[in-house]
Design a protein around this motif. Sequence first.
Motif, short mmCIF file in Angstrom:
data_model
loop_
_atom_site.label_atom_id
_atom_site.label_comp_id
_atom_site.label_asym_id
_atom_site.label_seq_id
_atom_site.Cartn_x
_atom_site.Cartn_y
_atom_site.Cartn_z
N ALA A 33 39.36 -22.68 -46.04
CA ALA A 33 38.67 -23.81 -45.44
C ALA A 33 37.30 -24.12 -46.00
N GLY A 34 36.46 -23.71 -45.99
CA GLY A 34 35.54 -24.48 -47.05
C GLY A 34 35.15 -23.95 -48.98
N CYS A 35 36.24 -22.97 -48.25
CA CYS A 35 35.76 -21.64 -50.34
C CYS A 35 34.99 -21.65 -50.05
N THR A 36 33.48 -20.81 -49.85
CA THR A 36 32.24 -20.63 -50.40
C THR A 36 32.30 -18.80 -50.57
N ASP A 37 33.61 -19.10 -49.55
CA ASP A 37 33.75 -16.95 -50.48
C ASP A 37 34.96 -16.53 -51.19
N LEU A 38 35.44 -17.12 -50.91
CA LEU A 38 36.97 -17.87 -51.97
C LEU A 38 36.30 -17.58 -53.21
N TYR A 39 35.60 -18.85 -53.57
CA TYR A 39 35.04 -18.88 -54.82
C TYR A 39 33.75 -17.96 -56.04
N VAL A 40 33.55 -16.99 -54.62
CA VAL A 40 32.95 -15.99 -54.60
C VAL A 40 33.56 -14.79 -55.14
N GLU A 41 35.25 -15.05 -54.50
CA GLU A 41 35.98 -13.72 -55.42
C GLU A 41 36.34 -14.52 -56.34
N ILE A 73 33.66 -25.31 -30.23
CA ILE A 73 33.88 -25.99 -31.32
C ILE A 73 34.89 -25.50 -32.31
N GLY A 74 35.14 -25.75 -33.21
CA GLY A 74 36.09 -25.67 -33.54
C GLY A 74 35.78 -25.16 -35.19
N ALA A 75 37.23 -24.24 -35.47
CA ALA A 75 36.87 -23.01 -36.78
C ALA A 75 36.46 -24.15 -37.71
N LEU A 76 36.88 -25.17 -37.89
CA LEU A 76 36.44 -26.08 -39.31
C LEU A 76 35.91 -27.18 -38.99
N ALA A 77 34.53 -27.20 -38.09
CA ALA A 77 33.34 -27.54 -38.15
C ALA A 77 32.63 -26.21 -38.92
#
Length: 267
Positions: A33-41, A73-77
């Motif tokens: 989704a937002g990649c804020t954790d995936l980019y850290v990985e 609240i939608g998951a992508l909010a």
Amino acid sequence: MRGSLIGLELVTPRSVTEALRMLRDDPTLRPLAGCTDLYVELNAGTLRGARFLDLGPLDALRAIKVRGDTLCIGALATFTELVRSAIVRRWAPALVEAARQVGGVQVQNRGTLGGNVANASPAGDSLPVLAVLEACVVLASASGVRRVPFTEFFTGYRQTVRRHDELIVRLELPRIDGRQWFRKVGTRAAQAISKVVMAAVRTGDAPRIALGSVGPTVLRATATEQALAAGATVEEACVVLRREIKPIDDLRSTAAYRNRVAANLLA
């Protein structure tokens, strides 16, 4: 950057239905989704998986609306959208305050509520709020939809009941009357992972309290709640809380510090 983009594959569904079919047919796909954790990985060279499901185009998962006595609240909010939403500000002010303290503006613009939940970090800023608001996690798969009470969603450190073929599609929050609190203690005033994070709701004589970064998962402090509801003093409740939480020593803090700060936040 230790990671590499070589060998990574991104697939983009055109609808939620297509995304669920892809997850059903390919257990190696990892939702993105937002990649804020995936980019850290990726930067750390610890990225798990090589095939990713791009949820970005699925606008159906961004809606914020009220249905009867439930806030959906939608998951992508994103956290920015939560802060700007008049509905969320009125319904869940503690969630808005948590969203304001998630990383910096860039992270708030990219990070999603569903991603914060799916990541299952005990330091996730939104998690204690969702716990005291008694949210429900709505999971969808190609075979149907199921609802999981928020405090039953996490099974261990970064582990949840979500199956590989399921997506978090929304969070449902019942109407809550009463005052709400959110408190976060970190190394800095902003852009810091929490050392201790706490949320609380008081409706009459029935308090609700939840904490993050004091155990392997977000903790609903039910013993402390019961003590306060039974008339315990603040000092007595702090003793109960210190027995109830299970902080550890790590790079960000010590167990002793977290234990003391958690009691201070409760007071």
